[in-house]
Design a protein around this motif. Sequence first.
Motif, short mmCIF file in Angstrom:
data_model
loop_
_atom_site.label_atom_id
_atom_site.label_comp_id
_atom_site.label_asym_id
_atom_site.label_seq_id
_atom_site.Cartn_x
_atom_site.Cartn_y
_atom_site.Cartn_z
N TYR A 163 0.79 -1.24 0.22
CA TYR A 163 -0.12 0.08 -0.03
C TYR A 163 0.90 1.12 -0.06
N LEU A 164 2.12 1.22 0.68
CA LEU A 164 2.91 2.26 0.70
C LEU A 164 3.38 2.80 -0.60
N LYS A 165 3.55 1.87 -1.62
CA LYS A 165 4.03 1.72 -2.86
C LYS A 165 2.91 2.37 -3.78
N THR A 166 1.76 2.10 -3.58
CA THR A 166 0.59 2.32 -4.40
C THR A 166 -0.44 3.15 -3.75
N GLU A 167 -0.77 3.53 -2.77
CA GLU A 167 -1.82 4.46 -2.04
C GLU A 167 -1.55 5.48 -2.57
N PHE A 168 -0.57 6.20 -2.83
CA PHE A 168 -0.19 7.63 -3.29
C PHE A 168 -0.05 7.88 -4.75
N THR A 169 -0.45 6.88 -5.48
CA THR A 169 0.07 6.93 -7.00
C THR A 169 -1.35 7.51 -7.58
N GLN A 170 -2.55 7.88 -6.62
CA GLN A 170 -3.64 8.13 -7.30
C GLN A 170 -3.50 9.64 -7.80
N GLY A 171 -3.82 9.92 -9.04
CA GLY A 171 -3.82 11.41 -9.46
C GLY A 171 -2.39 11.67 -9.87
N MET A 172 -1.50 10.87 -9.88
CA MET A 172 0.05 11.04 -10.62
C MET A 172 -0.12 11.11 -12.12
N ILE A 173 -0.65 10.18 -12.60
CA ILE A 173 -0.82 9.83 -13.78
C ILE A 173 -1.34 11.24 -14.85
N LEU A 174 -0.57 12.12 -14.77
CA LEU A 174 -1.32 13.62 -15.30
C LEU A 174 -0.54 13.98 -16.68
N PRO A 175 -0.81 14.97 -17.48
CA PRO A 175 -0.25 15.29 -18.36
C PRO A 175 1.29 16.13 -18.22
N THR A 176 2.24 15.58 -19.13
CA THR A 176 3.59 15.97 -18.73
C THR A 176 4.00 17.00 -19.77
N ALA A 177 4.96 17.64 -19.69
CA ALA A 177 5.61 18.90 -20.59
C ALA A 177 5.39 18.41 -21.96
N ASN A 178 5.68 17.16 -22.48
CA ASN A 178 5.64 16.83 -23.84
C ASN A 178 4.54 16.06 -24.24
N GLY A 179 3.32 16.20 -23.35
CA GLY A 179 2.18 15.74 -23.77
C GLY A 179 1.95 14.45 -23.46
N MET A 180 2.99 13.53 -23.04
CA MET A 180 2.95 12.13 -22.99
C MET A 180 2.30 11.60 -21.64
N ASN A 181 1.84 10.57 -21.41
CA ASN A 181 1.43 9.87 -20.19
C ASN A 181 2.41 8.72 -19.83
N LYS A 182 2.80 8.35 -18.50
CA LYS A 182 3.51 7.30 -18.44
C LYS A 182 2.57 6.22 -17.72
N GLN A 183 2.64 5.00 -18.22
CA GLN A 183 1.82 3.90 -17.78
C GLN A 183 2.39 3.16 -16.47
N PRO A 184 1.96 3.28 -15.38
CA PRO A 184 2.89 2.56 -14.20
C PRO A 184 2.80 1.09 -14.31
N PRO A 185 3.98 0.64 -14.01
CA PRO A 185 4.12 -1.06 -13.77
C PRO A 185 3.20 -1.60 -13.01
N THR A 186 3.15 -2.75 -13.21
CA THR A 186 2.59 -3.64 -11.91
C THR A 186 3.14 -3.39 -10.60
N PRO A 187 2.45 -3.14 -9.53
CA PRO A 187 3.32 -2.85 -8.24
C PRO A 187 3.51 -4.19 -7.86
N GLN A 188 4.83 -4.17 -7.16
CA GLN A 188 5.18 -5.36 -6.42
C GLN A 188 5.50 -4.93 -5.18
N SER A 189 5.40 -6.13 -4.19
CA SER A 189 5.62 -5.78 -2.45
C SER A 189 6.75 -6.72 -2.32
N LYS A 190 7.66 -5.93 -1.21
CA LYS A 190 8.82 -6.67 -0.48
C LYS A 190 8.22 -7.49 0.12
N GLY A 191 7.04 -8.00 0.63
CA GLY A 191 6.63 -8.88 1.55
C GLY A 191 6.56 -10.07 0.75
#
Length: 347
Positions: A163-191
């Motif tokens: 959750y620490l690695k995924t909870e705060f990603t909400q709203g981070m996939i927003l337009p960047t300077a070059n107009g591109m979006n980054k698709q996040p990879p599948t989250p992994q847990s150290k557990g």
Amino acid sequence: MAKWGEGDPRWIVEERADATNVNNWHWCQWRGKHLTTERDVTSWSSDKLKELLLGVCVESKEGSCEIAEVSKLEGEASINNRKGKLIYFYEWDVKAKWTGTSTTGIVYKGNLEIPNLSDENDMDDIDISVSLCKDEPDTPLLTLMKKEGVNKIRTVLGGYVEYLKTEFTQGMILPTANGMNKQPPTPQSKGNTQNLQPGTVSSTPSPSTGVKIPTCKFNLKETFLTSPEELYRVFLNEEMVQAFTHGPATVNGDKGGKFRLLDGNVCGEFKELVPDEKIVMKWRFKTWPSEHYASITVHLVERGGETELKLECTGVPVSEEDRTKGGWQRYYFEAIKQTFGYGARLY
């Protein structure tokens, strides 16, 4: 899986066309072309750890054990993004109280300590000490808690890291300077997720981020000393829901109607209703990834003056399986029986 501390594109802070400071990051300093950012997640982590630990419950032929109270939770947690490298920091000292109830109804009390929950230790290396309170007689439930209980605790601690690695990603996939979006990879847990052993595991995409969330399904069964008609009403009548949850609740008991209960920690929508026989709903905990819902189907069958309730649940995040099961048992089944006098034998 990325090594601990390596960059994760979901967290890289970029020059933004819309000048948005995503998720209120603290801008620490400028180093050449790279920004160093930091976010304090101590308060969120404290609430999340308490929530996950209080959902731990294990059972055997000797009885059942559960964590009843988190008596001490001291430490801190933060996320740093330095030159494109994401660094998670957390360090916690945890003490809790657990109770065990034998099949004969005898209640035992014990203590639990986790002194070294930190990013420097793998989940398997974290010390988890379990003991009985002073003057408590020896019981096989102590062995149950030391083995199965510790395994469940490691699982939920791994869930905290996830959750620490995924909870705060909400709203981070927003337009960047070059107009591109980054698709996040599948989250992994150290557990150590190998200890989860769910009945069925699949992957469900989170609508807001595109991230596939490992999910599972499970079934529960309970018997109530009432008719299917009455039990059906309990789930759909707002006043009855408020009664067994002991608090405010909003329930629209029609097809497509929404519900919200337990201080907003549970919400959803009724998708299919067959009077006195079946309830299908989409259902979620508030702390799950945004807009991710499980599918819950409740079947009601009359059994000689009693009602057998069969619950089928799919789409639950793997790290939330035990907490979801425990929540339905405690806050729905047991609460309904105690409130309306529908108590019956347990399966």
